[in-house]
Structure formats: C-alpha cells, structure tokens
Design an enzyme around this catalytic site. Structure first.
Site, short mmCIF file in Angstrom:
data_model
loop_
_atom_site.label_atom_id
_atom_site.label_comp_id
_atom_site.label_asym_id
_atom_site.label_seq_id
_atom_site.Cartn_x
_atom_site.Cartn_y
_atom_site.Cartn_z
N ASP A 93 0.86 -1.19 0.00
CA ASP A 93 0.00 0.00 0.00
C ASP A 93 0.89 1.24 0.00
OD1 ASP A 93 -2.08 1.76 0.05
OD2 ASP A 93 -2.89 1.12 1.99
N HIS A 141 4.50 4.90 13.27
CA HIS A 141 3.33 5.31 12.45
C HIS A 141 2.01 4.90 13.07
CE1 HIS A 141 2.53 1.18 11.37
NE2 HIS A 141 1.76 1.49 10.35
N GLY A 142 2.03 4.19 14.19
CA GLY A 142 0.79 3.74 14.82
C GLY A 142 1.10 2.94 16.06
#
Length: 486
Positions: free
Chosen positions: A101, A409-410
């Site tokens: 992605d 990122h998370g």
C-alpha cells in the site's frame, strides 16, 4: 503471527536494543530496535527482529537497520522498519521496504466544534460520513478518472484534484511534500494498475484503514497545540488510507520484475522478499518512478476524502465547512521511499530512505516544513486503535541524528487478523466500543473484529518510547468518539 524470535537483543539504554551485525554473516550494519521493557517482550513474540537483521544485508545501507516500537511482521521489511541506503555506494531500493500500500498515510483535520456541539448529533454524523465516504473492499468512489486523467493526476499530485474543486489551496501547504513527489513516472504504471485505480480515488478501502471523529482529551504542550489549532475539547477528524488497488498493483508489478534482479547485480539476500535493485540502475529508477506516481495518487485519494468529510459535516451541522474551521493540520506518508539529505560522517549525503510503517518526523527549522510549523517541528500523526487513543507529536532533532528523520506510524499489531476474529467469537465489538463511548460502522462482515482494540499494542506506550528517546515530542492525545471502516 509468526514464530518467536530467539536471536540476540542487546540493551543499549532505556529505549534502544541492538541486534549485532555478528549475528548473521552478511549483515553490513547492526539492527536497532526502539522499545521499552514491556514492548520488547511483545516484539520477541514474532520474528520481526529477524527481518530487521535481514534488512541489514542490503547493499549501501547506512548506520543501522532500524525498527520503531510499533514493529511487527511484514513482507520483507518488518512493519515499522526504516533503512537508508547510499546510491553512490551501491545503495539499493527495495519494494519490500515500502510495502504493497504505497503511501498509506494519515491526515488530521481540526474543527471549531467542541464535544458538546457534536455529542447530540454524533450518531447522525457517523452515519452521514459512512454514507458519504465510500469504504469497503473494491468500493468505487464519486469520481472516475480516465487513464489519461490518472496519469496527469499521478504527475501533479494533490494540486490536480484541488484544482478540480476537491479541497482548498491551504490543504497543499499542510500535506507532506505538498502532496507531490517530483520525478514521478506515470507512464511506467501498468494498464492493470490504472484500471484498478480508475474509480478508487476518494475511497477509504478496508483492513486497518479508517475515518475517525475524535476529541482532544489531553494536551501535553499547550503552546505547540495552539499553533496546530488544537485545544482540549475540540473535535478533530483523522483519515487513514493509501493508494488502494493502484498502489498494490504497482508493487506487485515491480516485485515480479525484480525477482531475478539481485542475481543480475551479484546481490545475495537472506530473504527473496527483499528483492531490490541499485537505486541508480534501470530497474531501480523504474520502481522509483512508478512508486512516486502511486504515492501521488494516494495523496489525491486522501484529499478527495477530505472534501467528502467536509461535505458530511456541513450537511449535519448545516454550516459551511469554512465556518466550521475544518482546516487540515497535516498529512503524513507511512509507506514510502524518498531521496533526502543527511549528515553522515560530517558530510551531507543524499540517501534513499525507506519508511515501511514509519512516518517522517522532521525537527524545527527544517526547510521542507511549512512556514507556520518551522518554529515547532513537523506534526507527526500516530493513530492508535478504535477504543483507546491517537496522538499528535512533533519531530525533534534526535530524529535527524538517529533515525533518518523517522518516527513510529501507529500502535502496531500484536494479534493477527485471524486471531483477532477468533478472539471476538461470542462478543459484539460494536457494543463494546459503544460502551467506551465510540459509535462504529463497518462495511465488511469482520471489519470491527479484525481491528478490535485488543489486536493492537497500547499506543501510549509506543509514543512514550520515542518521546523519551528525543525522536518526537508529545503534543496532544485524541480520543475516538465515532469511526467508520470498510
């Protein structure tokens, strides 16, 4: 998840652990993982540290093979992996270091609305967003682009769709790289990728992608929060999505072509998923050109969804989005490779920085930042899970010194999707979220089960590691009140 890691992890300090290059013959640099005592035990439970060691085999890799505290198993690179290579020293680019992605990323929109304004209309607001923003596997959007238009869009980035009325000019300044990586090569994107992307620009997709209505429930740094337009009680919207089927196909096409490229250049790798090519080779340039085109598509995707989100809010609150103060705070990419200059041994060198499930975190005064953020540093957006919280941070000098301008990122998964579904048996995740004050809607049959809060690490722990390490500075915590998923 994969089996546990049993290799070496040497503690350096409170936030860093080393995999020495002596662990495997062929490692060119050490591996370095950011984690605390609690997170490192979760990290040992799968073989993602093995992937950190494997990345250290890449030609031209500089300093370390890095992993952020949200590390978990991925394709080739771990999710949460960062690696910089020097093209002048045979440095390579690897599609596995970007991911399927391409430019999956997050943007944050603030509003003038407060929790008291939204509470009486939250269910209607979530339902309106669910109806307005297309989500779910393969779901098409409100606009279809011809192949010629798609190539133009991929060449111009966010400004292309803003010029067609899908947003405001101010959105461009608040998007990483202005929503455009230059030197994209849309003509290198296959017809199959274009077909998959024709009607998916402006769609959320499925999996861990989401649109979330949030409230600022804690402010760590009031001064920086004010610059960002955030204060306690204010409503925000976070959008997490990427390049949809187009980006997936670009990755698939290039992986297929790169399968035998390492052998051509005499590159030996411990994992075929790390297939790569020298940055300056014909194959490397082709991947870079098409990857940049897909990244620009992803920024257009999130830009159109920003427009749709503003429409939904305007409908529910019967007020134009401008008067609701729905300005973009920032947009950051999570899966990308970019050419960036760094000081290495006292010299400024342009490196190819792979961020796979990691985000940029540039410090104050960095020339790439918008003027209004140069005094505070780049906003770093770190989504958590649907039931707990997300964070806004800003980049610090430690990121430039230690992590090639990169941050987590998370929260990072700690449970596979299959395991999460099995753990949900006999439960209603939607009801559990409602009990936490979160209204959730999902298009897919198992969307909420796969993404339940227990499937993720505690994002507070994750960001606290990088705050303590001087990589990024905590600004505000955002609590979810409504979420839509595919």
């Amino acid at each position: 998840m994969a089996e546990a890691y049993h290799g070496p992890l040497e503690r350096i300090d409170d936030t860093r652990w080393r995999i020495p290059r002596s662990y495997k013959e062929g490692m060119r640099v050490d591996g370095l993982i950011y984690a605390d005592d609690v997170l490192i035990e979760a990290i040992r439970s799968d073989k993602s540290p093995e992937q950190v060691a494997n990345v250290a085999f890449l030609p031209g890799i500089v300093r370390y093979s890095l992993a952020m505290p949200d590390i978990h198993w991925g394709y080739g690179f771990c999710i949460g992996g960062v690696a910089a290579t020097d093209p002048k020293q045979g440095g390579v680019i690897s599609p596995g270091g970007v991911g399927y992605d391409i430019n999956c990323g997050v943007r944050l929109i603030r509003t003038h609305l407060t929790q008291n304004d939204v509470r009486p209309r939250i269910e209607r607001l979530v339902d309106t967003l669910f109806r307005t923003v297309p989500c779910g596997v393969g779901r098409g959007g409100i606009v279809t682009f011809s192949k010629g238009e798609l190539r133009k869009l991929m060449g111009e980035g966010s400004s292309y769709v803003v010029g067609k009325g899908f947003g405001w000019n101010s959105d461009l300044e608040a998007t990483e790289a202005g929503g455009l990586i230059p030197h994209a090569e849309p003509n290198l994107v296959s017809d199959r990728a274009l077909e998959r992307g024709q009607d998916q620009c402006g769609t959320l997709g499925s999996g861990n992608h989401f649109l979330e209505v949030q409230v600022v429930d804690h402010v760590d740094d009031p001064h920086i929060a004010k610059v960002l337009g955030l204060e306690a009680g204010v409503i925000t919207v976070m959008i997490h999505s990427g390049s949809r089927g187009l980006g997936y196909q670009v990755c698939e096409d290039n992986l297929k072509e790169m399968r035998h490229v390492p052998k051509k250049y005499g590159i030996e790798l411990p994992d075929p998923q790390l297939a790569c090519a020298p940055v300056n080779s014909a194959e490397g340039k082709k991947y870079l050109g098409s990857m940049r085109a897909a990244a620009n598509y992803a920024w257009c995707n999130r830009q159109i969804m920003t427009h749709l989100t503003r429409q939904a809010f305007s409908e529910v609150f019967e007020t134009p989005a401008e008067r609701l103060g729905m300005h973009l705070v920032y947009d950051v990419a999570h899966n990308i490779a970019k050419m960036e200059p760094y000081d290495v041994d006292g010299r400024s060198i342009e490196l190819c920085v792979h961020r796979k499930g990691a985000t940029r975190a540039f410090p104050p005064s960095h020339p790439e930042l918008p003027e209004r953020y140069r005094g505070i540093g780049q906003p770093v957006l770190v989504p958590g899970d649907m039931g707990r919280a997300s964070y806004v941070l800003v980049g610090r000098e430690g990121a430039m010194r230690d992590t090639f301008g990169s941050c987590c990122h998370g929260a990072g998964r700690c449970m596979s999707r299959g395991a999460a579904i099995r753990a949900s048996k006999g439960r209603s995740i939607q009801r559990e979220l409602l009990d936490r004050g979160v209204i959730a809607r999902a298009r897919g049959r198992t969307g909420l089960e796969e993404e339940q809060p227990d499937a993720y690490k505690d994002v507070t722990q994750v960001v606290s590691v990088l705050h303590a390490a001087g990589i990024a500075h905590k600004v505000a915590r955002l609590k979810p009140v409504g979420v839509i998923k595919g």
